[in-house]
Design an enzyme around this catalytic site. Structure first.
Site, PDB file in Angstrom:
ATOM      1  N   ARG A 158       0.877  -1.183   0.000  1.00 22.15           N
ATOM      2  CA  ARG A 158       0.000   0.000   0.000  1.00 22.15           C
ATOM      3  C   ARG A 158       0.902   1.217   0.000  1.00 22.15           C
ATOM      4  NH1 ARG A 158      -2.483   4.166   0.298  1.00 22.15           N
ATOM      5  NH2 ARG A 158      -4.558   4.516   1.131  1.00 22.15           N
ATOM      6  N   GLU A 167     -11.162   5.485  -5.282  1.00 21.11           N
ATOM      7  CA  GLU A 167     -11.533   4.080  -5.386  1.00 21.11           C
ATOM      8  C   GLU A 167     -11.783   3.726  -6.852  1.00 21.11           C
ATOM      9  OE1 GLU A 167     -11.684   1.920  -2.699  1.00 21.11           O
ATOM     10  OE2 GLU A 167     -10.813   3.621  -1.645  1.00 21.11           O
ATOM     11  N   ARG A 203      -1.004  -5.431   4.606  1.00 23.72           N
ATOM     12  CA  ARG A 203      -0.241  -4.828   3.508  1.00 23.72           C
ATOM     13  C   ARG A 203       0.898  -4.001   4.096  1.00 23.72           C
ATOM     14  NH1 ARG A 203      -5.166  -1.543   0.945  1.00 23.72           N
ATOM     15  NH2 ARG A 203      -5.021  -0.794   3.073  1.00 23.72           N
TER      16      ARG A 203
END
Length: 167
Positions: A46, A54, A89
């Site tokens: 990330r 998004e 992540r």
């Protein structure tokens, strides 16, 4: 001279703490999340300091495409500092040919500086400049930050998507 020595000391300490390695990007999940192959295993990364729209949000697909063009299938440098997030992540900055992916996303108006988790003034300045130039998502009169988008009801998201032709 004392300031230079102090700066160098802090810089060396930060390198000692940060994990830096080279890996190949094998997947792009969205504008701020990639999958790399590291030591023969896939690892989700990330991006630090940024939050991209998004995928179903205006400019979300454009951000994903930008990331794909930037690094998919390429060897990159990953700079990780700290622990993985709640989803497992790693939070990292990604570099390819001495270019910082997160900063390029913000510069091109395809990401917000994620101030909730970052106080990095370089990212803040890049966002300010992109806003002034109305670059990328800043062309929209009222762009919705991804952290607000995720809270919106489906009907409102659909209304906003139809209002903006760029996805």
């Amino acid at each position: 001279m004392k300031k230079v020595v102090a700066f160098l000391f802090l810089f060396v300490c930060s390198l000692a703490i940060a994990q830096i390695y080279t890996a190949k990007v094998i997947g792009v999940k969205d504008g701020d999340t990639v999958v790399i192959l590291h030591q023969g295993k896939p690892q989700t990364i990330r991006l630090a300091h940024v939050d991209c729209p998004e995928k179903n949000q205006p400019f979300g697909n454009r951000a994903k495409q930008f990331v794909s063009d930037f690094c998919f299938g390429k060897e990159i440098q990953v700079v990780i500092a700290g622990k993985p997030d709640r989803n497992g992540r790693w939070i990292a900055e990604i570099f390819h040919q001495n270019q910082n992916l997160g900063k390029q996303l913000v510069r091109h108006g395809l990401a917000w500086h994620f101030k909730r988790y970052s106080n990095n003034t370089n990212y803040a300045a890049l966002e300010t400049e992109a806003r002034k130039k109305k670059t990328g998502l800043w062309r929209d009169a009222r762009p919705v930050a991804p952290w607000d988008w995720r809270k919106l009801p489906k009907a409102e998201k659909q209304r906003l998507r139809s209002k903006t032709a760029v996805h």
